[in-house]
Design a protein around this motif. Structure first.
Motif, PDB file in Angstrom:
ATOM      1  N   GLU A 154       1.324  -1.076  -0.430  1.00 35.71           N
ATOM      2  CA  GLU A 154      -0.016  -0.010   0.190  1.00 35.71           C
ATOM      3  C   GLU A 154       0.816   1.625   0.258  1.00 35.71           C
ATOM      4  OE1 GLU A 154      -2.435  -0.935   3.498  1.00 35.71           O
ATOM      5  OE2 GLU A 154      -4.153   0.296   2.441  1.00 35.71           O
ATOM      6  N   VAL A 155       0.929   2.279  -1.357  1.00 35.11           N
ATOM      7  CA  VAL A 155       1.854   3.098  -1.139  1.00 35.11           C
ATOM      8  C   VAL A 155       0.854   4.731  -1.332  1.00 35.11           C
ATOM      9  CG1 VAL A 155       2.739   4.686  -2.528  1.00 35.11           C
ATOM     10  CG2 VAL A 155       3.326   1.869  -2.700  1.00 35.11           C
ATOM     11  N   ALA A 156       1.399   5.796  -0.472  1.00 29.60           N
ATOM     12  CA  ALA A 156       0.066   6.518   0.023  1.00 29.60           C
ATOM     13  C   ALA A 156       1.354   7.597  -0.032  1.00 29.60           C
ATOM     14  CB  ALA A 156      -0.433   6.534   1.077  1.00 29.60           C
ATOM     15  N   ASP A 157       0.696   8.567  -0.666  1.00 28.07           N
ATOM     16  CA  ASP A 157       1.187   9.743  -0.956  1.00 28.07           C
ATOM     17  C   ASP A 157       2.963   9.785  -0.822  1.00 28.07           C
ATOM     18  OD1 ASP A 157       1.296  12.147  -1.314  1.00 28.07           O
ATOM     19  OD2 ASP A 157       0.981  12.858   0.554  1.00 28.07           O
ATOM     20  N   LEU A 158       3.578   9.112  -1.670  1.00 25.93           N
ATOM     21  CA  LEU A 158       5.309   8.979  -1.924  1.00 25.93           C
ATOM     22  C   LEU A 158       5.910   9.831  -2.655  1.00 25.93           C
ATOM     23  CD1 LEU A 158       6.709   6.712  -0.829  1.00 25.93           C
ATOM     24  CD2 LEU A 158       6.799   5.697  -3.363  1.00 25.93           C
ATOM     25  N   ARG A 159       6.660  10.439  -1.909  1.00 24.83           N
ATOM     26  CA  ARG A 159       7.255  11.080  -2.580  1.00 24.83           C
ATOM     27  C   ARG A 159       8.567  11.521  -2.246  1.00 24.83           C
ATOM     28  NH1 ARG A 159       3.528  16.046  -2.866  1.00 24.83           N
ATOM     29  NH2 ARG A 159       1.306  15.182  -1.755  1.00 24.83           N
ATOM     30  N   VAL A 160       9.523  11.529  -3.503  1.00 25.91           N
ATOM     31  CA  VAL A 160      10.586  11.754  -3.550  1.00 25.91           C
ATOM     32  C   VAL A 160      11.810  13.041  -4.117  1.00 25.91           C
ATOM     33  CG1 VAL A 160      12.896  10.207  -4.003  1.00 25.91           C
ATOM     34  CG2 VAL A 160      11.130   9.119  -3.596  1.00 25.91           C
ATOM     35  N   ARG A 161      12.914  13.189  -3.384  1.00 29.59           N
ATOM     36  CA  ARG A 161      13.225  15.044  -4.003  1.00 29.59           C
ATOM     37  C   ARG A 161      14.546  14.707  -3.924  1.00 29.59           C
ATOM     38  NH1 ARG A 161      11.582  20.680  -0.408  1.00 29.59           N
ATOM     39  NH2 ARG A 161      12.639  19.353   0.523  1.00 29.59           N
ATOM     40  N   PHE A 162      14.833  14.988  -4.587  1.00 26.90           N
ATOM     41  CA  PHE A 162      16.116  14.732  -4.980  1.00 26.90           C
ATOM     42  C   PHE A 162      17.367  16.337  -4.563  1.00 26.90           C
ATOM     43  CE2 PHE A 162      15.529  11.348  -7.357  1.00 26.90           C
ATOM     44  CZ  PHE A 162      16.628   9.950  -6.739  1.00 26.90           C
ATOM     45  N   HIS A 163      18.568  16.207  -3.290  1.00 24.94           N
ATOM     46  CA  HIS A 163      18.547  17.499  -3.297  1.00 24.94           C
ATOM     47  C   HIS A 163      20.376  17.919  -3.639  1.00 24.94           C
ATOM     48  CE1 HIS A 163      15.972  18.242  -0.313  1.00 24.94           C
ATOM     49  NE2 HIS A 163      15.842  17.253   0.075  1.00 24.94           N
ATOM     50  N   GLY A 203       5.950  10.298   2.669  1.00 25.63           N
ATOM     51  CA  GLY A 203       4.493   8.986   2.717  1.00 25.63           C
ATOM     52  C   GLY A 203       4.595   8.253   3.259  1.00 25.63           C
ATOM     53  N   SER A 204       4.027   7.324   2.545  1.00 22.31           N
ATOM     54  CA  SER A 204       3.925   5.470   3.291  1.00 22.31           C
ATOM     55  C   SER A 204       3.804   4.592   2.621  1.00 22.31           C
ATOM     56  CB  SER A 204       2.789   5.667   3.771  1.00 22.31           C
ATOM     57  OG  SER A 204       3.062   4.421   4.234  1.00 22.31           O
ATOM     58  N   ALA A 205       4.523   3.624   2.798  1.00 22.11           N
ATOM     59  CA  ALA A 205       4.905   2.752   2.030  1.00 22.11           C
ATOM     60  C   ALA A 205       4.405   1.174   2.884  1.00 22.11           C
ATOM     61  CB  ALA A 205       6.084   2.680   0.596  1.00 22.11           C
ATOM     62  N   ARG A 206       4.040   0.399   2.380  1.00 20.08           N
ATOM     63  CA  ARG A 206       3.746  -0.109   3.591  1.00 20.08           C
ATOM     64  C   ARG A 206       3.547  -2.452   2.684  1.00 20.08           C
ATOM     65  NH1 ARG A 206       1.377   0.247   9.043  1.00 20.08           N
ATOM     66  NH2 ARG A 206       1.105   2.698   9.526  1.00 20.08           N
ATOM     67  N   LEU A 207       4.231  -2.679   3.331  1.00 18.45           N
ATOM     68  CA  LEU A 207       4.675  -3.803   2.596  1.00 18.45           C
ATOM     69  C   LEU A 207       3.668  -4.799   3.658  1.00 18.45           C
ATOM     70  CD1 LEU A 207       5.273  -6.025   0.342  1.00 18.45           C
ATOM     71  CD2 LEU A 207       7.489  -6.614   1.699  1.00 18.45           C
ATOM     72  N   ASP A 208       2.192  -5.308   3.879  1.00 19.93           N
ATOM     73  CA  ASP A 208       2.132  -6.792   4.121  1.00 19.93           C
ATOM     74  C   ASP A 208       2.125  -5.449   6.209  1.00 19.93           C
ATOM     75  OD1 ASP A 208       0.535  -8.750   4.763  1.00 19.93           O
ATOM     76  OD2 ASP A 208       2.283 -10.194   4.317  1.00 19.93           O
ATOM     77  N   GLY A 209       1.620  -3.942   6.126  1.00 22.27           N
ATOM     78  CA  GLY A 209       1.222  -3.627   7.093  1.00 22.27           C
ATOM     79  C   GLY A 209       2.757  -2.874   7.712  1.00 22.27           C
ATOM     80  N   LEU A 210       3.477  -3.501   7.344  1.00 17.00           N
ATOM     81  CA  LEU A 210       5.869  -3.362   7.325  1.00 17.00           C
ATOM     82  C   LEU A 210       6.228  -1.635   7.138  1.00 17.00           C
ATOM     83  CD1 LEU A 210       7.532  -4.456   9.639  1.00 17.00           C
ATOM     84  CD2 LEU A 210       8.616  -5.332   7.296  1.00 17.00           C
ATOM     85  N   GLU A 211       6.110  -0.895   7.374  1.00 19.85           N
ATOM     86  CA  GLU A 211       5.920   0.822   7.208  1.00 19.85           C
ATOM     87  C   GLU A 211       7.654   0.050   5.958  1.00 19.85           C
ATOM     88  OE1 GLU A 211       6.076   3.160   5.010  1.00 19.85           O
ATOM     89  OE2 GLU A 211       4.456   3.655   6.041  1.00 19.85           O
TER      90      GLU A 211
END
Ligand SMILES: Nc1ncnc2c1ncn2[C@@H]1O[C@H](COP(=O)(O)OP(=O)(O)OP(=O)(O)O)[C@@H](O)[C@H]1O
Ligand code: SF4
Ligand SMILES: [Mg+2]
Length: 344
Positions: free
Chosen positions: A24-33, A84-92
């Motif tokens: 379950e992926v929710a509002d995943l954001r990736v920024r590179f500085h 954001g969040s990415a849960r694999l079988d509930g594991l963040e």
């Protein structure tokens, strides 16, 4: 292009989709500085993936496909900020300490890449490389791990597995090397396999064989698969669900059959228009889509596709939300195609 395969498999997996999602992926954001600049590579991606299902993430080069999945595996450099969040079988997975991520990488989530020649160790027999992968993730002893490695070579349908076991990567064809990479990825029995342009460097026939293999493994092992590709035609032939990405966002998402019957977003329509068909062979195609994707370091106001979109109006100066407009069909566009217009 044929979507029969996807139609067939979408029916067989629909019942299973009643189960809890694996990812379950929710509002995943990736920024590179980088040198005072912020590159917004992934800008709020959300999706769910069920066991035994194949999801394709498609889009042009630079749309954030690889970064979005690499962030799940802790495979980004320290200049990357993931939220954001990415849960694999509930594991963040987001924010998980590196040591723990390493434990899950390969074991729960495995990945195969475009270039098997570069991913394999040229000085080591392929069987030993698979054996090592098996030992890294199981408590099998050397003899048992070798037996498992031969079994895996058989599982990925490599002919004469006992003989191939003792060969070096340069003795194998590109397709065989990719089968070995898949065997290595399966060494730990992952629940999620990510194939990032895994068939792009192969000829069309070998590409189809590897895709059939992935589909077969997904069905037999109940694994979830994420297929990353710039090729919407390939996605349509094998995956049950498709997410179209543009400038780090999902812009359209649906079950494959729904997407192809009722394509809404102008960008998806443009991608579809670039797929060769019998009536429109590859050599007659126009340049894929005129114009360039936006600079991810200074994203424009409003809809990111606006400068290239033939349907754009003033309203598109405001970014359209990504919403489930029809059951199971999400898109971000103020002026979606009607059913009459939707057939490419
Ligand atoms: N390590 C990094 N540092 C800075 N920017 C990065 C880094 N890795 C990727 N990017 C940027 O993030 C954006 C998305 O890259 P990504 O590799 O996810 O694209 P992609 O959709 O997989 O493209 P392709 O089809 O070419 O593989 C690109 O603009 C890329 O330049
Ligand atoms: S919101 Fe406007 S600019 Fe964006 S894809 Fe839709 S019509 Fe085109
Ligand atoms: Mg990529």
């Amino acid at each position: 292009m044929s979507i029969d395969r996807a139609t067939r498999t979408s029916q067989s997996t629909v019942e299973r989709s009643g189960s809890a999602p694996l990812l379950e992926v929710a509002d995943l954001r990736v920024r590179f500085h980088r040198r005072g600049r912020h590159v917004h590579a992934v800008n709020g991606l959300s999706y769910r993936l069920h066991p035994g299902r194949m999801l394709a993430i498609v889009g042009e080069s630079g749309s954030g496909k690889s970064v979005s999945v690499r962030s799940l595996m802790g495979l980004l450099p320290p200049t990357a900020e993931v939220t954001g969040s990415a849960r694999l079988d509930g594991l963040e997975l987001v924010g998980m300490p590196e040591k723990e991520v390493r434990r899950h990488r390969g074991a729960d989530i495995a990945m195969v890449f475009q270039d098997p020649a570069r991913s394999l160790n040229p000085t080591m027999r392929v069987g030993d490389q698979i054996t090592e992968a098996v030992r890294a993730h199981t408590d099998l002893d050397r003899v048992q791990a070798r037996e498992r490695a031969v079994e895996l070579l058989r599982l990925v349908r490599l002919a004469a597995p006992e003989r191939r076991f003792h060969e070096y990567p340069h003795q194998l064809s590109g397709g065989m090397r990719q089968r070995v990479m898949i065997a290595i990825a399966l060494g730990a029995r992952p629940r999620l396999l990510i194939a990032d342009e895994a068939t792009t460097s192969l000829d069309v026939t070998t590409q189809a064989q590897i895709m059939e293999l992935l589909l077969d493994l997904q069905e037999r092992l109940g694994m979830a698969v994420i297929l990353i590709s710039h090729d919407l035609g390939l996605a349509a032939s094998y995956a049950q669900d498709v997410i179209v990405m543009y400038a780090g966002r999902a812009v359209e998402q649906a079950a494959t059959t729904e997407l192809f019957e009722h394509v809404r977003m102008p960008y998806t329509r443009a991608l579809l228009g670039a797929i060769p068909t019998l009536e429109r062979p590859a050599h007659t195609l126009l340049p894929v889509i005129p114009g360039q994707p936006p600079d991810l370091a200074s994203l424009p106001e409003g809809c990111p596709f606006r400068p290239r979109c033939a349907s754009a109006t003033e309203r598109c100066g405001e970014a359209p939300p990504f919403v489930e407009h029809e059951p199971g069909h999400w898109w971000a566009c103020w002026h979606p195609a009607t059913d009459e217009e939707a057939t490419p």
